[in-house]
Design a protein around this motif. Structure first.
Motif, short mmCIF file in Angstrom:
data_model
loop_
_atom_site.label_atom_id
_atom_site.label_comp_id
_atom_site.label_asym_id
_atom_site.label_seq_id
_atom_site.Cartn_x
_atom_site.Cartn_y
_atom_site.Cartn_z
N ARG A 18 -13.13 -4.22 0.44
CA ARG A 18 -12.13 -5.29 0.45
C ARG A 18 -12.49 -6.39 -0.55
O ARG A 18 -11.63 -6.95 -1.21
CB ARG A 18 -11.98 -5.86 1.86
N CYS A 147 -0.15 -1.81 -5.22
CA CYS A 147 1.10 -2.21 -4.56
C CYS A 147 2.30 -1.64 -5.32
O CYS A 147 2.37 -1.72 -6.55
CB CYS A 147 1.17 -3.73 -4.49
N CYS A 152 4.30 -7.35 -8.08
CA CYS A 152 2.98 -7.65 -7.54
C CYS A 152 1.86 -6.95 -8.31
O CYS A 152 1.12 -7.58 -9.04
CB CYS A 152 2.92 -7.28 -6.06
N TYR A 156 -5.17 -2.64 -3.10
CA TYR A 156 -5.50 -2.81 -1.68
C TYR A 156 -6.38 -1.65 -1.23
O TYR A 156 -6.38 -0.58 -1.85
CB TYR A 156 -4.23 -2.89 -0.82
N TYR A 167 2.28 -0.77 -0.04
CA TYR A 167 2.28 -2.18 -0.43
C TYR A 167 0.97 -2.85 -0.03
O TYR A 167 0.35 -2.48 0.95
CB TYR A 167 3.46 -2.91 0.23
N CYS A 168 0.61 -3.89 -0.78
CA CYS A 168 -0.65 -4.59 -0.51
C CYS A 168 -0.57 -5.46 0.73
O CYS A 168 -1.59 -5.78 1.33
CB CYS A 168 -1.06 -5.43 -1.72
N SER A 169 0.64 -5.84 1.12
CA SER A 169 0.80 -6.73 2.27
C SER A 169 2.18 -6.53 2.90
O SER A 169 3.08 -5.95 2.28
CB SER A 169 0.68 -8.19 1.82
N ARG A 170 2.32 -7.03 4.10
CA ARG A 170 3.63 -7.00 4.75
C ARG A 170 4.63 -7.84 3.97
O ARG A 170 5.82 -7.51 3.93
CB ARG A 170 3.53 -7.52 6.18
N ARG A 171 4.15 -8.91 3.36
CA ARG A 171 5.03 -9.78 2.58
C ARG A 171 5.68 -9.00 1.45
O ARG A 171 6.89 -9.10 1.22
CB ARG A 171 4.21 -10.95 2.04
N CYS A 172 4.90 -8.22 0.70
CA CYS A 172 5.47 -7.43 -0.40
C CYS A 172 6.42 -6.36 0.13
O CYS A 172 7.49 -6.14 -0.44
CB CYS A 172 4.36 -6.78 -1.23
#
Length: 191
Positions: A18, A147, A152, A156, A167-172
């Motif tokens: 990470r 991602c 972006c 990840y 995706y790298c995050s839930r936001r993306c």
């Protein structure tokens, strides 16, 4: 030396992977500009590097070059391609495995860099290769990805078993779903 839960958590293979992703993102996510040494030091501090963290602009430039090499592992998309990328990096950029306790200050752990005071870029590349190699070996899958959001491109680390992550995050992921919804029925771009 007694192994503390704090040390083992901060320096686990997953935590190191990470840290690798976070450093790649800060070192390569600024377009053509170099990130500031303070920003890189902040990420290192968040992942357990002890103060003071002294990083020069030259260190950052060399770490950025290492990050661009490591990005290939995340972009591989298939376990064989990720393994091939790691094998190239291990052959060209790491030394033989060695154990260190940093003079008795930490529990014994492996390193692939040349010595405990190796330059930041050498340490970053070698420790990242080690962590990503162990994750690939353990899971028999790529250790991460890039991602899928065109806006972006962060890398990840995959969390383990389950459906493939895109995706790298839930936001993306949410941003892409909303954009696909706004484009209307039948649209699959970015979904």
């Amino acid at each position: 030396m007694v192994l503390s839960d704090d040390w083992s958590t901060r320096h686990s293979v997953l935590a190191n992977a990470r840290r690798t992703a976070a450093l790649i993102n800060i070192l390569t996510g600024t377009g053509d500009r170099q990130p500031q040494p303070e920003a890189v030091a902040e990420v290192l501090g968040e992942y357990g590097e002890l103060e003071p963290i002294e990083i020069s602009p030259d260190d950052v430039a060399r770490m950025r070059a290492a990050a661009l090499l490591l990005r290939e592992v995340f972009a591989a998309g298939h376990v064989d391609a990720a393994a091939a990328a790691l094998n190239r990096l291990l052959l060209k950029h790491t030394g033989p495995p060695r154990l260190t306790s940093h003079g008795g200050g930490t529990p014994w752990h492996p390193h692939l860099d040349s010595h405990d005071d190796a330059p930041w870029d050498e340490w970053f590349l070698a420790s990242s290769c080690l962590a990503l190699t162990v994750l690939l070996w353990d899971r028999q899958s790529p250790p991460g990805g890039v991602c899928a959001s065109s806006s972006c491109q962060n890398v990840y680390v995959t969390q383990g078993q389950g459906p493939a992550r895109r995706y790298c995050s839930r936001r993306c992921a949410t941003r892409e779903r909303v954009a696909a919804h706004r484009r209307g029925p039948g649209s699959t771009a970015g979904a």
